[in-house]
Structures are given as C-alpha cells and as structure tokens.
Design a protein around this motif. Structure first.
Motif, PDB file in Angstrom:
ATOM      1  N   LYS A 313       0.809  -1.221   0.000  1.00 29.73           N
ATOM      2  CA  LYS A 313       0.000   0.000   0.000  1.00 29.73           C
ATOM      3  C   LYS A 313       0.838   1.266   0.000  1.00 29.73           C
ATOM      4  CE  LYS A 313      -3.895   2.146   2.407  1.00 29.73           C
ATOM      5  NZ  LYS A 313      -4.868   2.007   3.535  1.00 29.73           N
ATOM      6  N   THR A 314       1.857   1.314   0.797  1.00 29.23           N
ATOM      7  CA  THR A 314       2.673   2.532   0.918  1.00 29.23           C
ATOM      8  C   THR A 314       3.684   2.670  -0.212  1.00 29.23           C
ATOM      9  OG1 THR A 314       4.270   1.390   2.331  1.00 29.23           O
ATOM     10  CG2 THR A 314       2.420   2.513   3.420  1.00 29.23           C
ATOM     11  N   LYS A 315       3.844   1.634  -1.005  1.00 27.04           N
ATOM     12  CA  LYS A 315       4.872   1.651  -2.046  1.00 27.04           C
ATOM     13  C   LYS A 315       4.271   1.723  -3.456  1.00 27.04           C
ATOM     14  CE  LYS A 315       7.446  -1.615   0.875  1.00 27.04           C
ATOM     15  NZ  LYS A 315       8.452  -0.691   1.414  1.00 27.04           N
ATOM     16  N   ILE A 316       2.940   1.754  -3.524  1.00 27.78           N
ATOM     17  CA  ILE A 316       2.269   1.533  -4.798  1.00 27.78           C
ATOM     18  C   ILE A 316       2.578   2.598  -5.844  1.00 27.78           C
ATOM     19  CG2 ILE A 316       0.057   2.759  -4.500  1.00 27.78           C
ATOM     20  CD1 ILE A 316       0.554  -0.889  -5.646  1.00 27.78           C
ATOM     21  N   ASN A 317       2.859   3.830  -5.413  1.00 30.09           N
ATOM     22  CA  ASN A 317       3.109   4.908  -6.377  1.00 30.09           C
ATOM     23  C   ASN A 317       4.519   4.871  -6.968  1.00 30.09           C
ATOM     24  OD1 ASN A 317       0.514   5.993  -6.129  1.00 30.09           O
ATOM     25  ND2 ASN A 317       1.103   7.162  -4.297  1.00 30.09           N
ATOM     26  N   TYR A 318       5.412   4.121  -6.337  1.00 37.27           N
ATOM     27  CA  TYR A 318       6.782   4.008  -6.870  1.00 37.27           C
ATOM     28  C   TYR A 318       7.265   2.566  -6.717  1.00 37.27           C
ATOM     29  CZ  TYR A 318       7.333   4.969  -1.855  1.00 37.27           C
ATOM     30  OH  TYR A 318       7.195   4.963  -0.479  1.00 37.27           O
ATOM     31  N   LEU A 319       6.436   1.683  -7.170  1.00 38.81           N
ATOM     32  CA  LEU A 319       6.669   0.250  -7.022  1.00 38.81           C
ATOM     33  C   LEU A 319       7.872  -0.202  -7.838  1.00 38.81           C
ATOM     34  CD1 LEU A 319       5.144  -2.012  -5.500  1.00 38.81           C
ATOM     35  CD2 LEU A 319       3.994  -2.537  -7.668  1.00 38.81           C
ATOM     36  N   THR A 347      -4.080  -1.204 -10.719  1.00 34.38           N
ATOM     37  CA  THR A 347      -3.093  -0.437  -9.976  1.00 34.38           C
ATOM     38  C   THR A 347      -1.833  -0.249 -10.815  1.00 34.38           C
ATOM     39  OG1 THR A 347      -3.933  -1.322  -7.894  1.00 34.38           O
ATOM     40  CG2 THR A 347      -1.732  -0.361  -7.844  1.00 34.38           C
ATOM     41  N   ILE A 348      -1.530  -1.253 -11.612  1.00 31.16           N
ATOM     42  CA  ILE A 348      -0.426  -1.169 -12.568  1.00 31.16           C
ATOM     43  C   ILE A 348      -0.958  -1.588 -13.936  1.00 31.16           C
ATOM     44  CG2 ILE A 348       1.336  -1.630 -10.813  1.00 31.16           C
ATOM     45  CD1 ILE A 348       1.481  -4.507 -11.861  1.00 31.16           C
TER      46      ILE A 348
END
Length: 371
Positions: A313-319, A347-348
């Motif tokens: 969840k906390t990493k989803i924007n810069y996975l 999400t991706i």
C-alpha cells in the motif's frame, strides 16, 4: 429447430405411373399407345417417365383414351410437379446437414485440435460427429435442448450459438475425464491442501507437486484447450464420484493458472451438487451471481490478495521489482500472482503481467496435457 426434411410430403407418383396401369390393364405397348394418342413414341416415352408436363391438349387426349376427365390428368401432373419442387437435391441435402453441424459445433477447430478427422464429404463428417458424441443418430431438436443450462450464463460474448460450442467442449471434457483413474475423493484432504495452496506457488516444480496431490485426493485434473467462441478459462464438474478440474490455458500465465485452480476448488468444496452439476468459467466476463462471487472471494483469500494490497500500500506509487520480490518472500506467494492481482485492480498496467510469468504449459507435466 425444425429441418425442412420434416416438412416434406410423402413421395408422390406422376401421371406416367397411372398411364402405365391403364396400359397394363389393356395390354398395350408404348407403340400402341402412341398410335392411339396420335403422338410419337418419343413423346409418349417422355410422358410415361414424367419428364414431359401434361398440357391441357394432352390431358384431353388421355381423358378420351382412358375414359376420364382432363382435370384428373392435370391434377396428377400438377401435384407431382409440386412434390418434385419440395424434394431437395442431393446437393441441398448435403448443404442442410452441413449447416446443421456447423451451426452447432466449431468443426474446423475440432479438426485442428484432432477431436475429429478431416473429411472428404459431409457424410464422412457426419459419421465422425456421431463417433464423437457416441450416438447412432443426431436429433438436432433434442440436441438443442441439451444446451439450455448453458444459456443461463450472461455475457456480451456468450449467446446461444456459442453456448452450443461450449456444450461440445464440455462433452469432450467429460470424455477425457473418463480416461483418468484416481482414488476415492477426500474432501477433507482437499480442504487442507487448499489452505496450503500459496506455498506450492513458490516451490520448485510446485505446480506438478500440487497436481499430484490433487490426484492423490481423488480430484482429476487436465488441460483441455478451449474451443473458439467459448471464452473458457476453466471448469469444475463431477465425473461419476470424482470432481474434475479443467484448465484451458486460454491465458498461459502462472497467475492465471493458480487463480483458475483456486476458483475451481472453491466450486468443488462449496457449490457442486445435484442442482449445480458443472461450472464453466470465463474470468474476463464472468457472470455475476452469489456462487461465482464466493468462488472469487475464496480464491482471492487463498492467493492472499488482501495481504498483497496491504503490504504494498505505501509503495504503490513508486513500485519496484524489489518491492514485488520482498512481498512475495514475506507472503510466500509467487511474484507473478502479485503482479496479476495489481494488474487486475488496475493499480499497474496489464503490460506488467509479463513480469515473472513463464509459459505455464512448459511447467505442467505432459501427462496432464490433452493431445
């Protein structure tokens, strides 16, 4: 669907038949009849073979010769000509039979897959179809009634025409299932295996280990490619007393394989009964009902979908791939399943589904692949 053959009248006899009766009664030859009627032998012969239409003048002559009315001969001829028009030519018969077969079954696809042999004519094709269905005759009206249960499925890409193709695929799946021998079904054992499913996704040769466990628990598994216009991903049904799982490999990805397995096991454990005797699943356009929703939820639970979302969840924007691999290690789940879940949620990008996804058929032992 009624065929035109069912609407055709019984065979009728032309005027020539009745003229011959009169000649026999009088012991006349064709030469004598020609002389009496004042016609050439060629003309009389054509009338006797019903190749020559009875004109009003001819009807009048026949009426005088045989003491009948002209209308009698005109009616005989007219009725005979109408009957001739209703009788199909051999070419028409073959076209009708071929149309009935092609309407209900994807013939070319079945030949390509080796389900039926190539044919030289429609009667060879029909014989092959009879062998395929293990019957001596196809009653198309009765055959159409058999696809009724498949029509309950709602999808933009699923109509009656394609339902008949799906019925064909299902019949083939039942035939294949009959060739496998497995022990008595152990439902409790399957429940325990289901809870441990995610661990097999990360084991070396885990797919085949899991499939072997399924067989040991009395569950038949095999890969049977879908037919065109069926859009099938998987199926679950019983053959005799053993549940059967079929994977079509429509999408030959690891994540698709494991989701299909998880979904079909859910059907076996929760839904297969006398009322619901089979489940034929299309995950791209799945019908919305309580049973499919529950199967999806159970599959998502066993494949740790919620845990995946929570971990990332906390990493989803810069996975990164490192994040995916750390998540996979932490949850004991194959990274391809993580990518598949995130792509499904949008999400991706779906383009990322190629990551960690090998050709799944290369990982499945050949004995599970239907040739």
């Amino acid at each position: 669907m009624a065929t035109t053959q069912k609407l055709r009248p019984a065979i009728k006899f032309g005027p020539g038949y009745f003229i011959k009766e009169q000649m026999e009664y009088r012991s006349w030859t064709q030469d004598e009849l020609a002389e009496v009627m004042g016609m050439t032998i060629k003309h009389v012969n054509a009338i006797l073979k019903d190749k020559q239409t009875i004109t009003l003048d001819t009807a009048k002559v026949l009426a005088e010769v045989f003491d009948t009315s002209p209308q009698y001969w005109l009616n005989l001829d007219a009725n005979y000509r109408l009957w001739l028009d209703s009788v199909p030519t051999e070419k028409e018969k073959q076209a009708e039979l071929k149309a009935n077969l092609y309407e209900r079954m994807p013939i070319r696809d079945m030949i390509t897959k080796g389900w039926i042999p190539a044919f030289a004519n429609v009667y060879e094709l029909y014989d092959s179809i009879l062998d395929f269905w293990n019957t001596k005759k196809l009653d198309f009206d009765e055959w159409d009634k058999q696809i009724t249960p498949l029509l309950a499925r709602k999808s933009e890409s699923f109509n009656q025409y394609k339902a008949s193709y799906t019925y064909t695929w299902y019949h083939k799946a039942m035939m294949v299932a009959s060739s496998y021998t497995v022990p008595k079904f152990d439902k409790k054992g399957l429940e325990e295996l289901y809870n441990d499913l995610h661990n097999f996704t990360v084991k070396e040769n885990g797919i085949n280990q899991f499939l072997e466990k399924l067989n040991q628990l009395g569950v038949v598994f095999f890969v049977l490619p879908h037919l065109q216009k069926t859009y099938l991903d998987g199926a679950a049904f019983y053959y005799q007393n053993n549940p059967v799982i079929v994977y079509t490999a429509r999408y030959k990805r690891i994540d698709n394989f494991w989701f299909t397995i998880a979904h079909e096991i859910a059907h076996i454990l929760k839904h297969l009964d006398e009322k619901n005797t089979f489940f034929l699943d299309n995950f791209r356009e799945e019908e919305v009902n309580d049973l499919e929703t529950e199967a999806n939820q159970l599959a998502a639970e066993k494949l740790k979908h919620q845990e995946i979302v929570t971990y990332l969840k906390t990493k989803i924007n810069y996975l990164s791939t490192t994040d995916i691999e750390n998540c996979a290690k932490h949850l004991a789940i194959h990274p391809a399943l993580i990518i598949g879940k995130l792509a499904f949620d949008k999400t991706i990008s779906f383009a990322n589904q190629r990551l960690y996804n090998e050709e799944v058929l290369d990982l499945i032992d050949a004995n599970y692949l239907v040739k």
